[in-house]
Scaffold this motif. Structure first.
Motif, PDB file in Angstrom:
ATOM      1  N   ILE A   1       0.929  -1.113   0.044  1.00  0.00           N
ATOM      2  CA  ILE A   1       0.007  -0.052  -0.066  1.00  0.00           C
ATOM      3  C   ILE A   1       0.937   1.014   0.028  1.00  0.00           C
ATOM      4  O   ILE A   1       0.677   2.360  -0.785  1.00  0.00           O
TER       5      ILE A   1
ATOM      6  N   PHE B   1       0.505   3.961  -3.171  1.00  0.00           N
ATOM      7  CA  PHE B   1      -0.081   5.284  -3.151  1.00  0.00           C
ATOM      8  C   PHE B   1       0.725   6.204  -2.585  1.00  0.00           C
ATOM      9  O   PHE B   1       0.295   7.478  -2.835  1.00  0.00           O
TER      10      PHE B   1
ATOM     11  N   GLN C   1      -5.764  -0.508   5.622  1.00  0.00           N
ATOM     12  CA  GLN C   1      -5.976  -1.493   4.511  1.00  0.00           C
ATOM     13  C   GLN C   1      -7.059  -1.067   3.908  1.00  0.00           C
ATOM     14  O   GLN C   1      -7.412  -1.560   2.736  1.00  0.00           O
TER      15      GLN C   1
ATOM     16  N   GLN D   1      -7.795   1.758   3.059  1.00  0.00           N
ATOM     17  CA  GLN D   1      -7.357   3.083   2.307  1.00  0.00           C
ATOM     18  C   GLN D   1      -7.972   4.310   2.652  1.00  0.00           C
ATOM     19  O   GLN D   1      -8.249   5.189   1.850  1.00  0.00           O
TER      20      GLN D   1
ATOM     21  N   PHE E   1      -7.027   6.819   4.603  1.00  0.00           N
ATOM     22  CA  PHE E   1      -5.844   7.379   5.114  1.00  0.00           C
ATOM     23  C   PHE E   1      -6.163   8.573   6.199  1.00  0.00           C
ATOM     24  O   PHE E   1      -5.222   8.617   7.066  1.00  0.00           O
TER      25      PHE E   1
ATOM     26  N   ILE F   1      -2.234  12.246  -0.053  1.00  0.00           N
ATOM     27  CA  ILE F   1      -3.444  11.693  -0.734  1.00  0.00           C
ATOM     28  C   ILE F   1      -4.606  12.650  -0.972  1.00  0.00           C
ATOM     29  O   ILE F   1      -5.195  12.973  -1.896  1.00  0.00           O
TER      30      ILE F   1
END
Length: 258
Positions: free
Chosen positions: A40, A44, A107, A109, A111, A172
């Motif tokens: 991950i 990302f 997990q 995502q 964040f 992100i």
């Protein structure tokens, strides 16, 4: 029916630590979204410059070795009345529960929410570190190794992880950085982290806490091999921390002789 509060505390902490360990292992062996934690991060956050090289995360093995040792030590019947372990309360259980929540959020995502869970890990560790007065008094070697060491190394790595987690969440969210370039922000965050480490090293003579920051900074330097400026800054900060740790240990030894 009278509740055995000491026994309850012991077993809640024991189960919580083992549960957090199990969830972390599961998340890296059979992740429910198909990507391990490292994958991950690679997928990302390739542009988050403050993330250490992958090898740095092997420190979790040492962290959980310490935490599981602490979990076993504090659950022993002979330790039920240990006043220092009573002071520990449920702080580690709260941190462990927050760690489990963080894994699920990361997990999934989510964040930004994972930053809140990370704070949920960090704050109880700060309170526990202060409440137990880590490194402020002389203790038997069993307590130094089975209480102080696990808490110091866990607290230090979560301090590092919080900085990295915030930086990742901002990436992100496409945060503009107020016009400041990512390399400059990375340098600022490394300096801030090093300052935090210096404060703890000097106030607590805690070489374990400082050593974790050295470990992280060296790993950042390795990862930034293609960015000499950041690699040098990380290396210099790591070197300065090593010097400060050495001076601090000498000062502690001198104080013991007086």
């Amino acid at each position: 029916m009278k509740v055995n509060r000491d026994g309850l505390r012991q077993w809640v902490n024991f189960i919580a630590i083992l549960a957090a360990f199990g969830i972390n292992v599961w998340a890296n062996i059979a992740p429910w979204r198909g990507l391990t934690m490292g994958e991950i991060s690679t997928t990302f956050f390739p542009n988050v410059l403050i993330i250490p090289a992958n090898y740095a995360f092997a420190i979790w093995g040492l962290i959980y070795l310490g935490l599981i040792s602490l979990a076993i030590y504090q659950v022993l019947p002979t330790q039920s009345n240990n006043p220092r372990l009573r002071q520990m309360g449920y702080y580690l259980a709260i941190s462990s529960l927050s760690q489990i929540i963080w894994v699920f959020l990361f997990q999934s995502q989510l964040f930004a929410l994972s930053v809140m869970a990370m704070v949920g890990i960090l704050v109880p560790l700060i309170l526990l570190y202060l409440k137990l007065g880590i490194n402020l008094t002389n203790l038997p070697s069993s307590q130094r190794w089975l209480i102080n060491f696990p808490i110091s190394i866990y607290f230090a790595w979560i301090s590092v992880a919080t900085i990295v987690n915030v930086a990742s969440a901002l990436e992100i969210a496409d945060w503009s950085g107020w016009g400041i370039s990512p390399p400059v922000w990375t340098a600022i965050m490394m300096v801030v982290g090093a300052i935090i480490a210096v404060i703890v090293i000097w106030q607590r003579r805690d070489s374990i806490y400082g050593g974790v920051f050295v470990w992280a900074l060296v790993a950042i330097a390795f990862r930034q091999g293609q960015n000499p400026t950041l690699a040098v800054i990380a290396g210099v900060l790591a070197g300065l921390l090593v010097i400060i740790i050495s001076i601090s240990k000498k000062a502690k030894a001198r104080r013991k002789r007086i």
